[in-house]
Motif scaffolding. Structure first.
Motif, PDB file in Angstrom:
ATOM      1  N   PHE A  25     -24.331   3.003  28.614  1.00 29.57           N
ATOM      2  CA  PHE A  25     -22.600   3.355  28.269  1.00 29.57           C
ATOM      3  C   PHE A  25     -22.998   4.386  30.493  1.00 29.57           C
ATOM      4  CE2 PHE A  25     -24.081   2.876  24.005  1.00 29.57           C
ATOM      5  CZ  PHE A  25     -23.351   2.347  23.371  1.00 29.57           C
ATOM      6  N   ALA A  82     -19.341   9.086  26.216  1.00 30.45           N
ATOM      7  CA  ALA A  82     -19.576   7.192  25.769  1.00 30.45           C
ATOM      8  C   ALA A  82     -20.058   7.370  24.961  1.00 30.45           C
ATOM      9  CB  ALA A  82     -19.832   6.904  27.248  1.00 30.45           C
ATOM     10  N   ALA A 121     -19.612   5.912  20.816  1.00 29.87           N
ATOM     11  CA  ALA A 121     -19.948   4.635  20.493  1.00 29.87           C
ATOM     12  C   ALA A 121     -20.527   4.990  19.012  1.00 29.87           C
ATOM     13  CB  ALA A 121     -20.905   3.604  21.803  1.00 29.87           C
ATOM     14  N   LYS A 138     -20.481  -2.508  28.470  1.00 28.47           N
ATOM     15  CA  LYS A 138     -18.746  -1.304  28.830  1.00 28.47           C
ATOM     16  C   LYS A 138     -17.557  -1.568  28.929  1.00 28.47           C
ATOM     17  CE  LYS A 138     -20.329   1.310  32.575  1.00 28.47           C
ATOM     18  NZ  LYS A 138     -21.867   2.139  32.801  1.00 28.47           N
ATOM     19  N   GLU A 146     -18.165   0.001  24.961  1.00 32.51           N
ATOM     20  CA  GLU A 146     -17.835   1.315  25.890  1.00 32.51           C
ATOM     21  C   GLU A 146     -15.694   1.934  25.735  1.00 32.51           C
ATOM     22  OE1 GLU A 146     -19.660   2.709  28.611  1.00 32.51           O
ATOM     23  OE2 GLU A 146     -18.677   4.480  29.335  1.00 32.51           O
ATOM     24  N   LYS A 149     -14.453   4.305  23.559  1.00 34.00           N
ATOM     25  CA  LYS A 149     -13.575   5.571  24.383  1.00 34.00           C
ATOM     26  C   LYS A 149     -11.815   6.380  24.062  1.00 34.00           C
ATOM     27  CE  LYS A 149     -15.080   6.158  28.577  1.00 34.00           C
ATOM     28  NZ  LYS A 149     -16.011   5.887  29.842  1.00 34.00           N
TER      29      LYS A 149
END
Ligand code: PHE
Length: 455
Positions: A8, A13, A17, A165, A169, A173
Motif C-alpha cells: 500500500f 491507504a 484499506a 494498488k 487501494e 481510498k
C-alpha cells in the motif's frame, strides 16, 4: 517474492484499506439488529470494551504476523514456524473468509436490489402497508436474489482483478471518506425525524438487566466480525504494509473508525426503527424493513428528496459491503497466487466460483430451501453462526497464541516497534504483549465455551 510483492502506498491507504475491510455490513446491517436483540446501550458498552481489550490484541497479532512474513496466512505460518503443523491451522483461516464471502454476497445482493428499488421510486409508489412485506417476498423468491448475488460477486471479482494498488487501494481510498460523509448525512436526517427520540435514548440509556451471558458472547462475536478478525483478512492486508509504517497507529486508527462508524450507523437506523414501529429485535431484516418505511412516509410529501435519501443510503451499504468483500476474497486469492503459483486471474476466478456456488445455497435457504436445516438452523444462519461465533474466535485464538507463545518475544517487539525506532510503541509494548499473551486467549476460550453451551 519479497521484491515483487505489492504494498500500500501510504499510512492513509493502509488505514482506508483496513477500515474498508472492517466497516461493512457488520456495522450497518448486523450491528443495529444485534443491539436490538441484546438490549441496546448495555450491549454497546460491552461491545466497545471487547473491541479494545480482545479484538485489538488479535488485530495487532494478525498485523505482526502478516507484515513480518509478507505472505498469506498459510505461507506466513510456514515461514515463521517452519516444519510445524501451524500451517494447516493457517489453511483453515484461508477457507473461512471464503465461506463468509458466500453469504455476505447474498446480503450485498439485497442492497443492490434495494438500490434498484430506490432508483425506480418503488418505496414512494408502494402503499405503506405492503412496504414491510416487500422484503420477505423478495428474499424468499428464487431468481431475483440469485441475480443480485451474482452481480455483487462480479463487482468484487472486478476490483480484486485490478490488484492491490490499483484495485483495493484506489477503491478504498476514494470510497471510505465518502462513506463517512454519507453516514453522517443519514444520521442527521434520522435524528431529525419526528419520534426519533425513543431510538436515541434506546442507544444511550443502558439496561443492564438484559445483559445475559449470551449477550456478552454476542458482543464479542460482533467485535470480531466487525474488525474482520480471526480469518486472515487483516493478516493478508498487513502483508502489503511497508516496513516503516507504524502498525500500532494504523491498527488503532482502524479500530476507532470501525467503532465510530457502527455508532453512527446505530444512530442513523435506531430512530427509524422506532419511528416505523418495527420491533428492534426483528433480526436480520431490520435495516431493509425499517428504512424503506421511512422513505415511503416521507415520499408522499417529497418523492424526489425521499428517493434521493434512499439512494444515498443503499449506495452507502453497497460500497461498505464491497470494501469488506474484497478483503475476504483477497485472502484466498493471495494464497492461491503465493502458494499454488496461480495467476491472479485464475485465482480470482477460482475463489469467485466457489463462493458464488455456496452463496446460491445461502440465498435459496430463505425460499425453496428453507426446510433444509443444519443443527436446527437454515443454511444461511448456520454458516453465519459457525463463522462469527466459532471460526473467527478459533482463528483469533490461534493468532494470539502464535504471537504470544510461538514467536519469540524479541521478534514480536522488533515488528511492533519497527526495530525500536517507534518510541511510543516501545512504551506500550509490555501492555500489548500481556493482552496478546494472556488476556485475549483466556477470554476467547471462556466465551467460546459459553457459546458452545448456549447454542
Ligand atoms: N468486518 C466486515 C464487516 O463488518 C466483515 C468481515 C468479516 C470482513 C471477515 C472480512 C472478514 O462487515
Amino acid at each position: 517474492m519479497e521484491k515483487t510483492r505489492e504494498t500500500f502506498g501510504s499510512r492513509f491507504a493502509v488505514i482506508m484499506a483496513m477500515a474498508g475491510s472492517a466497516i461493512g455490513l457488520g456495522n450497518i446491517w448486523r450491528f443495529p439488529y444485534m443491539v436490538g436483540q441484546y438490549g441496546g446501550a448495555a450491549f454497546i458498552i460491552v461491545y466497545i470494551a471487547c473491541s479494545f481489550l480482545l479484538a485489538l490484541p488479535i488485530f495487532l497479532s494478525e498485523t505482526i504476523i502478516g507484515r513480518r512474513s509478507r505472505t498469506n496466512t498459510f505461507g506466513a505460518m510456514e515461514k515463521l514456524a517452519p516444519g510445524t503443523s501451524w500451517k494447516w491451522l493457517g489453511l483453515l483461516t484461508v477457507i473461512s473468509p471464503v465461506i463468509i464471502l458466500s453469504y455476505y454476497s447474498v446480503v450485498g445482493g439485497w442492497s443492490v436490489e434495494y438500490l434498484f428499488k430506490s432508483l425506480s421510486f418503488e418505496f414512494t409508489d408502494t402503499d405503506a402497508g405492503s412496504i414491510q412485506s416487500l422484503f420477505g417476498t423478495f428474499i424468499s423468491s428464487t431468481w431475483e436474489p440469485l441475480i443480485t448475488h451474482t452481480l455483487f460477486m462480479l463487482m468484487v471479482a472486478g476490483i480484486i482483478l485490478a490488484g492491490v494498488k490499483s484495485g483495493i487501494e484506489r477503491f478504498t481510498k476514494i470510497t471510505m471518506p465518502v462513506l463517512f460523509v454519507l453516514i453522517v448525512v443519514m444520521m442527521i436526517y434520522a435524528i431529525s425525524l419526528p419520534g426519533s427520540g425513543a431510538g436515541v435514548s434506546y442507544l444511550l440509556k443502558p439496561d443492564f438487566s438484559k445483559l445475559t451471558m449470551s449477550a456478552v458472547a454476542a458482543a464479542m462475536g460482533q467485535a470480531f466480525f466487525s474488525l474482520s478478525l480471526g480469518v486472515g483478512t487483516i493478516l493478508t492486508y498487513a502483508s502489503y504494509v511497508k516496513k516503516d509504517e507504524n502498525i500500532f497507529a494504523s491498527s488503532i486508527g482502524t479500530a476507532v473508525s470501525d467503532i465510530l462508524f457502527a455508532l453512527l450507523a446505530g444512530f442513523a437506523i435506531m430512530p427509524a426503527v422506532f419511528a416505523s414501529g418495527v420491533e428492534p429485535g426483528a433480526g436480520p431484516g431490520l435495516v431493509f424493513q425499517t428504512l424503506p418505511f421511512i422513505f415511503n412516509k416521507m415520499g408522499t410529501a417529497m418523492p424526489v428528496v425521499s428517493s434521493l435519501v434512499s439512494i444515498i443510503f443503499f449506495v452507502t451499504i453497497l460500497v461498505a459491503a464491497l470494501t469488506s468483500a474484497i478483503s475476504m476474497m483477497e485472502v484466498g486469492v493471495s494464497y492461491l497466487v503465493d502458494n499454488k503459483g496461480m495467476s491472479r486471474l485464475w485465482a480470482t476466478v477460482t475463489v469467485t466460483v466457489f463462493a458464488w456456488a455456496v452463496g446460491i445455497l445461502c440465498s435459496l435457504s430463505f425460499g425453496p430451501l428453507s426446510e433444509v436445516k443444519i443443527l436446527g438452523n437454515s443454511i444461511f444462519d448456520f454458516l453465519d453462526k459457525m463463522c462469527s461465533n466459532f471460526l473467527m474466535a478459533f482463528g483469533g485464538l490461534l493468532f494470539t497464541l502464535f504471537v504470544g507463545w510461538k514467536m519469540d518475544e524479541a521478534s514480536v517487539r522488533d515488528e511492533f516497534t519497527n526495530g525500536g525506532t517507534k518510541k511510543r510503541n516501545s512504551r506500550w509494548f509490555k501492555t500489548v504483549y500481556f493482552l496478546i499473551k494472556y488476556v485475549a486467549p483466556v477470554a476467547i476460550v471462556l466465551i467460546f465455551v459459553t457459546n458452545l453451551i448456549i447454542s
